[in-house]
Scaffold this active site. Structure first.
Site, PDB file in Angstrom:
ATOM      1  N   ARG A 249       0.855  -1.185   0.000  1.00 48.94           N
ATOM      2  CA  ARG A 249       0.000   0.000   0.000  1.00 48.94           C
ATOM      3  C   ARG A 249       0.893   1.237   0.000  1.00 48.94           C
ATOM      4  NH1 ARG A 249      -3.360  -2.556  -1.731  1.00 48.94           N
ATOM      5  NH2 ARG A 249      -5.501  -2.957  -1.084  1.00 48.94           N
ATOM      6  N   ASP A 273       4.393  -0.484  -7.041  1.00 48.59           N
ATOM      7  CA  ASP A 273       3.133  -0.842  -7.701  1.00 48.59           C
ATOM      8  C   ASP A 273       1.997  -0.043  -7.070  1.00 48.59           C
ATOM      9  OD1 ASP A 273       1.612  -2.446  -9.563  1.00 48.59           O
ATOM     10  OD2 ASP A 273       0.823  -3.540  -7.836  1.00 48.59           O
ATOM     11  N   GLU A 278      -2.408   7.700  -5.153  1.00 45.97           N
ATOM     12  CA  GLU A 278      -2.643   7.035  -6.443  1.00 45.97           C
ATOM     13  C   GLU A 278      -4.120   7.011  -6.849  1.00 45.97           C
ATOM     14  OE1 GLU A 278      -1.329   3.074  -5.071  1.00 45.97           O
ATOM     15  OE2 GLU A 278      -3.259   2.323  -5.758  1.00 45.97           O
ATOM     16  N   HIS A 310      -0.576  -0.346  -9.932  1.00 45.19           N
ATOM     17  CA  HIS A 310      -1.331  -1.201  -9.016  1.00 45.19           C
ATOM     18  C   HIS A 310      -1.916  -2.413  -9.751  1.00 45.19           C
ATOM     19  CE1 HIS A 310      -3.114  -0.947  -4.768  1.00 45.19           C
ATOM     20  NE2 HIS A 310      -3.203  -2.186  -5.177  1.00 45.19           N
TER      21      HIS A 310
HETATM   22  P1  NAD Z   1      -1.548 -10.915   5.211  1.00 44.05           P
HETATM   23  O1  NAD Z   1      -2.452 -10.374   6.270  1.00 44.05           O
HETATM   24  O2  NAD Z   1      -1.709 -12.330   4.787  1.00 44.05           O
HETATM   25  O3  NAD Z   1      -0.040 -10.732   5.676  1.00 44.05           O
HETATM   26  C1  NAD Z   1       0.427  -9.567   6.268  1.00 44.05           C
HETATM   27  C2  NAD Z   1       1.605  -9.947   7.162  1.00 44.05           C
HETATM   28  O4  NAD Z   1       2.190  -8.732   7.655  1.00 44.05           O
HETATM   29  C3  NAD Z   1       1.217 -10.789   8.381  1.00 44.05           C
HETATM   30  O5  NAD Z   1       2.048 -11.917   8.461  1.00 44.05           O
HETATM   31  C4  NAD Z   1       1.450  -9.842   9.558  1.00 44.05           C
HETATM   32  O6  NAD Z   1       1.848 -10.520  10.737  1.00 44.05           O
HETATM   33  C5  NAD Z   1       2.552  -8.965   9.018  1.00 44.05           C
HETATM   34  N1  NAD Z   1       2.698  -7.667   9.693  1.00 44.05           N
HETATM   35  C6  NAD Z   1       1.727  -6.853  10.163  1.00 44.05           C
HETATM   36  N2  NAD Z   1       2.268  -5.745  10.684  1.00 44.05           N
HETATM   37  C7  NAD Z   1       3.613  -5.866  10.538  1.00 44.05           C
HETATM   38  C8  NAD Z   1       4.699  -5.040  10.898  1.00 44.05           C
HETATM   39  N3  NAD Z   1       4.522  -3.848  11.493  1.00 44.05           N
HETATM   40  N4  NAD Z   1       5.954  -5.482  10.594  1.00 44.05           N
HETATM   41  C9  NAD Z   1       6.146  -6.673   9.988  1.00 44.05           C
HETATM   42  N5  NAD Z   1       5.132  -7.491   9.637  1.00 44.05           N
HETATM   43  C10 NAD Z   1       3.897  -7.091   9.904  1.00 44.05           C
HETATM   44  O7  NAD Z   1      -1.709  -9.904   3.972  1.00 44.05           O
HETATM   45  P2  NAD Z   1      -1.436 -10.230   2.419  1.00 44.05           P
HETATM   46  O8  NAD Z   1      -2.661 -10.793   1.806  1.00 44.05           O
HETATM   47  O9  NAD Z   1      -0.177 -10.970   2.296  1.00 44.05           O
HETATM   48  O10 NAD Z   1      -1.296  -8.734   1.829  1.00 44.05           O
HETATM   49  C11 NAD Z   1      -0.143  -7.951   2.105  1.00 44.05           C
HETATM   50  C12 NAD Z   1      -0.294  -6.547   1.525  1.00 44.05           C
HETATM   51  O11 NAD Z   1      -0.431  -6.597   0.099  1.00 44.05           O
HETATM   52  C13 NAD Z   1      -1.485  -5.743   2.014  1.00 44.05           C
HETATM   53  O12 NAD Z   1      -1.067  -4.406   2.269  1.00 44.05           O
HETATM   54  C14 NAD Z   1      -2.428  -5.729   0.840  1.00 44.05           C
HETATM   55  O13 NAD Z   1      -3.273  -4.599   0.875  1.00 44.05           O
HETATM   56  C15 NAD Z   1      -1.424  -5.672  -0.306  1.00 44.05           C
HETATM   57  N6  NAD Z   1      -1.957  -6.093  -1.614  1.00 44.05           N
HETATM   58  C16 NAD Z   1      -1.517  -5.458  -2.747  1.00 44.05           C
HETATM   59  C17 NAD Z   1      -1.972  -5.857  -4.006  1.00 44.05           C
HETATM   60  C18 NAD Z   1      -1.524  -5.218  -5.284  1.00 44.05           C
HETATM   61  O14 NAD Z   1      -2.228  -5.303  -6.292  1.00 44.05           O
HETATM   62  N7  NAD Z   1      -0.357  -4.599  -5.327  1.00 44.05           N
HETATM   63  C19 NAD Z   1      -2.888  -6.916  -4.082  1.00 44.05           C
HETATM   64  C20 NAD Z   1      -3.288  -7.570  -2.914  1.00 44.05           C
HETATM   65  C21 NAD Z   1      -2.822  -7.146  -1.683  1.00 44.05           C
END
Ligand code: NAD
Length: 344
Positions: A249, A273, A278, A310
């Site tokens: 994000r 990305d 954005e 994105h």
């Molecule tokens: P998820 O909840 O499965 O994993 C997130 C991980 O981050 C967890 O293991 C959590 O313990 C860890 N975490 C939380 N706070 C933390 C911190 N301060 N320091 C270190 N680790 C921490 O989430 P996900 O499905 O893997 O998604 C991850 C990110 O990707 C999200 O921000 C989501 O919005 C983003 N995303 C982006 C796109 C894109 O198109 N670019 C698509 C989907 C998701």
């Protein structure tokens, strides 16, 4: 904006109706297939959900949205309640755009699609990392001027690098497996340690990750702790040869601090990305209207910065899962069941 209606044959007038906002043409086939298999009408529009468009939901039983623009206004949630709607379903993962307090106060079950395809984002990260370490942005910039020289284009090999993943949940774990398969050393900073990653990664603290990684890639949710997690301080700790990737994000990275770090050669480059501000830009054709985001203008002119709009999520497998999982959730909730993807 006209609403496009979509329903299977032989259904009665009082059937359940769902409205899907911001539908793209490429989502059509999956929606039609779902409608054909379920006795539910699904109408679609192309607008973002918010104060100006919430009234379109009047008369519907369920709402599905997909957007990156935030929806803070309480009025929106009050209106959904007034329309008799019981849920607000996102067909994306990140639900930071929703005012969860206002949704809960108005009796709305908020759901997301937590894992439509963790491979989609992680394979984009692989592409971005390979472009950065092979200096392909710089090579393209030179080619445009018929400069085919090699100076400065020598690359490291991925198996000799350390990839640092901040947040190895669903997507971060997929990133870890990809880079481990290529022979890289993979280290992770995450308060949650996953036994299933034991053979793939080593867990370290954030400071160690920042100071020792050749690639730092963030995959945490956006929350109070992760907003500007990558700030001037964090960037200063990174190696001058290291690359930063943000496909999570935008606000996780302090964009102004990143620009300064790139200008000062504090780090070697970055791939984004997602970027602060954005909304209204990524996902749109803005070639005919002025894009008012100075940071984006600055970054996109840098050959050692890869920008993608994105599109991490945007694969065929992911699009179908986003439609199927979100519509299945609405159906479950409308039938009185509990969705496994409730986030409030
Ligand atoms: P998820 O909840 O499965 O994993 C997130 C991980 O981050 C967890 O293991 C959590 O313990 C860890 N975490 C939380 N706070 C933390 C911190 N301060 N320091 C270190 N680790 C921490 O989430 P996900 O499905 O893997 O998604 C991850 C990110 O990707 C999200 O921000 C989501 O919005 C983003 N995303 C982006 C796109 C894109 O198109 N670019 C698509 C989907 C998701």
């Amino acid at each position: 904006e006209p609403i496009e209606k979509c329903w299977a044959n032989n259904l009665e007038a009082n059937m359940t109706k769902i409205l899907m906002y911001t539908v793209r043409p490429d989502e059509r086939a999956a929606i039609d297939a779902w409608v054909a298999a379920n006795d539910i009408q699904v109408d679609t529009n192309t607008v973002e959900f918010g104060p100006d468009t919430v009234d379109l939901a009047k008369g519907y039983d369920g709402v599905v949205i997909q957007q990156h623009g935030a929806i803070p206004d309480e009025m929106v949630y009050q209106k959904l309640k007034a329309f008799g709607i019981k849920q607000l379903t996102l067909r994306i993962t990140g639900y930071d755009i929703v005012n969860l307090d206002a949704a809960t106060a108005n009796g709305l079950v908020v759901t997301n699609v937590p894992a439509y395809s963790p491979r989609s984002v992680s394979e984009l990260v692989l592409a971005q990392v390979m472009r950065l370490i092979r200096h392909l942005g710089e090579a393209s910039a030179r080619e445009a001027k018929d400069d085919y020289s090699w100076a400065g284009l020598e690359a490291p090999e991925i198996h000799n690098l350390t990839v640092g993943i901040i947040g190895a949940g669903k997507i971060g774990s997929a990133v870890a497996r990809i880079f481990r398969a290529l022979g890289a050393t993979v280290i992770v900073s995450d308060p949650v340690k996953r036994p299933e990653l034991a053979d793939t990664v080593s867990y370290v603290d954030l400071n160690t990750l920042l100071t020792t990684s050749d690639v730092v890639t963030v995959h945490t949710p956006l929350d109070g702790l992760t907003t500007h997690l990558i700030d001037a301080d964090a960037l200063r700790k990174m190696k001058p040869t290291a690359y930063l990737i943000n496909a999570a994000r935008g606000p996780i990275v302090d964009t102004e601090a990143l620009i300064k770090a790139l200008n000062d050669h504090t780090i070697a480059g970055a791939a984004l990305d997602t970027i602060e501000g954005e909304a209204g830009i990524f996902g749109e054709d803005r070639s005919q209207t002025l894009v008012d985001n100075q940071a984006l203008e600055t970054l996109k002119a840098m050959p050692n910065v890869e920008i993608s709009p994105h599109i991490g999520f945007y694969t065929d497998a992911a699009v179908k899962n986003m439609i199927d999982i979100s519509l299945d959730d609405v159906k479950t909730i409308l039938e009185g069941g509990k969705s496994a993807h409730q986030v409030n």
